[in-house]
Design an enzyme around this catalytic site. Structure first.
Site, PDB file in Angstrom:
ATOM      1  N   GLU A   1      29.705  31.583 -49.621  1.00  0.00           N
ATOM      2  CA  GLU A   1      29.453  30.462 -48.715  1.00  0.00           C
ATOM      3  C   GLU A   1      30.626  30.228 -47.773  1.00  0.00           C
ATOM      4  O   GLU A   1      30.433  29.894 -46.599  1.00  0.00           O
ATOM      5  CB  GLU A   1      29.153  29.194 -49.517  1.00  0.00           C
ATOM      6  CG  GLU A   1      27.886  29.266 -50.351  1.00  0.00           C
ATOM      7  CD  GLU A   1      26.649  29.588 -49.519  1.00  0.00           C
ATOM      8  OE1 GLU A   1      26.509  29.040 -48.403  1.00  0.00           O
ATOM      9  OE2 GLU A   1      25.823  30.397 -49.989  1.00  0.00           O
TER      10      GLU A   1
ATOM     11  N   ASP B   1      28.728  38.910 -47.952  1.00  0.00           N
ATOM     12  CA  ASP B   1      29.007  39.615 -49.212  1.00  0.00           C
ATOM     13  C   ASP B   1      30.341  40.343 -49.123  1.00  0.00           C
ATOM     14  O   ASP B   1      31.185  40.254 -50.028  1.00  0.00           O
ATOM     15  CB  ASP B   1      27.901  40.620 -49.531  1.00  0.00           C
ATOM     16  CG  ASP B   1      26.576  39.962 -49.876  1.00  0.00           C
ATOM     17  OD1 ASP B   1      26.560  38.739 -50.099  1.00  0.00           O
ATOM     18  OD2 ASP B   1      25.560  40.683 -49.913  1.00  0.00           O
TER      19      ASP B   1
END
Length: 480
Positions: free
Chosen positions: A132, A200
């Site tokens: 996040e 990621d």
């Protein structure tokens, strides 16, 4: 229909009109980078601040100071090693047992309590937070707005609205998101595959730089994918907006293999403590979870399971058993800050307030400005009918955590018990402003202005609050 009961009319109106209006999008400023032709950094900050006020006013927040303190420490540990140039973060913990975390422009990070139940190790939890943070650092929301501008400008606002709904009601949130996107548009309006891959990649780099195993991210993905079969047609919001595929897991495994693997534990006592507290918090029957922790403690003998016994026994009202369980912890755990706070909590619940205060007074000296210590101590002092001392602790706490609305509410209560009427009004005004309740804030200003013996500086301060409330009303229109 449910969304209209949760979202304010101004936001609903914005969500309904945003997709049909492109003129506003054409007039927004550009600040020079590829992700800001739609929304500037200043506008992102305004959006995040306004949205977080709305969330705090409409969702049930998780007010456990130990869980919040733990998550905040972990988040800042990761942020310091992330791609964020100047981290300015606002953590919101939502009292919701579903698996979810979200990042909102302006540095808002939201975590549902259920995320700690879904992660079985600290590095898995950290992988979600790092992911996040990567969305924030790369300004993926602004990129999505740019991508959507030609066909459906500002649709991302509707996605933000669905997150707001989900924080209050997970099933309604999933329904709101699905209806917003339509059956064929979910993938298009979730973060793009490129955005997810970038988050990621950067998230795993953040983990490695923070001394955390980057392999935790694909491990967490695999756990999420396995859990999908239990959700049926109502998957968690996180999996709707962050779909986990086998190819994504494989890509994450390949990337993790190229990063250094620190020689670090997968979990910490702090993680185990926070998770045990939430396991008890979300248990429908404390007696059942107590039996489970007792069975685990008898088998393993670990401090983690004995701590779980203590929390479950305390929730069941058996404070003697709870304190006995804490006595079985090893010496390292007994010295741990959160365990010492927990002992004070149990003593307080058992009515042994003098013993509880002795612990918390010592901890407040050793750990100044520590939120879990100050908040637990202030609550104790309130119950001991010492509002002046409680108010001083809340005032100190709010200097460093101005958005802690639970403490703002209790500060107003402490002022009231201490006969400080004007300060009651001001604390309530701040509470209403930080929960996006403009009308209540303005009414409170009017009440305060009717008080006798107000000084000119008092009146000036109250007029400033009135201006702040009117500005917030404009911000709630969200005309970005």
């Amino acid at each position: 229909m449910l969304a209209s009961k949760i979202l304010p009319p101004l936001l609903l109106g914005f969500l309904l009109s945003a997709t049909a209006t492109s003129q506003a999008a054409q007039s927004l400023p550009t600040i020079g980078d590829t992700s800001s032709s739609i929304v500037s950094l200043q506008q992102e900050a305004r959006l995040g601040d306004t949205w977080s006020r709305m969330l705090r006013g409409r969702a049930k927040l998780l007010e456990d100071p130990i869980v919040y303190g733990y998550l905040e420490d972990l988040l800042w540990r990761l942020a310091g090693n992330s791609a964020l140039s100047q981290p300015q973060l606002d953590l919101i913990t939502v009292d919701n047992p579903t698996l979810n975390a979200f990042a909102v422009p302006g540095g808002v990070i939201g975590v549902h309590g259920g995320l700690l139940l879904s992660a079985e190790a600290e590095d898995e939890l950290a992988s979600v937070l790092a992911h996040e943070l990567a969305h924030l650092s790369q300004r993926h929301f602004a990129q999505q707005l740019e991508q959507e501008r030609r066909n459906r400008p500002f649709m991302m606002a509707a996605v933000l609205g669905s997150i707001l709904v989900a924080a209050a009601d997970p099933q309604a949130g999933a329904a709101a998101l699905t209806s917003t996107l339509g059956a064929g548009e979910l993938a298009r309006l979730s973060f793009s595959r490129q955005n997810e891959q970038e988050a990621d990649r950067l998230g795993m780099a953040t983990l490695a730089s923070s001394g955390i195993d980057p392999d935790a991210m694909p491990r967490m993905f695999e756990r999420m994918q396995r859990s999908m079969r239990f959700y049926g047609d109502r998957p968690p919001e996180f999996l709707l907006t962050h779909p986990v595929t086998q190819s994504r897991i494989a890509d994450a495994l390949n990337r993790a293999a190229q990063l250094p693997t620190p020689n670090a534990k997968q979990s910490s006592p702090e993680f185990d403590i926070a998770r045990a507290r939430l396991q008890v918090h979300y248990a429908s029957r404390p007696g059942v979870v107590l039996e489970a922790f007792e069975a685990a403690a008898q088998q393993s003998g670990t401090s983690r399971d004995h701590y779980g016994v203590a929390m479950a026994a305390s929730a069941a009202g058996d404070y003697t058993r709870a304190l006995q369980a804490l006595d079985k912890l090893n010496n390292d755990w007994k010295r741990q800050l959160y365990v010492r706070i927990s002992r004070a909590e149990i003593l307080h619940a058992a009515g042994r307030n003098t013993d509880a205060e002795q612990i918390l007074a010592e901890l407040n000296q050793l750990y100044p400005n520590n939120l879990p210590v100050q908040k637990t101590y202030a609550r104790l002092l309130q119950d001991m009918e010492e509002p002046a001392r409680a108010a001083r602790l809340y005032e100190s706490l709010l200097i460093h955590h101005p958005n802690d609305i639970d403490s703002r509410f209790n500060l107003a209560e402490s002022y009231g018990l201490n006969g400080q009427i004007l300060r009651v009004h001001e604390a309530r005004i701040e509470y209403f402003l930080r929960t996006a309740d403009v009308d209540s804030a303005l009414r409170q200003v009017d009440f305060a202005l009717k008080e006798k013996n107000l000084s000119e500086s008092d009146r000036a301060r109250l007029e400033t609050y009135k201006q702040d409330a009117e500005q917030l009303r404009e911000d709630l229109k969200m005309e970005f």
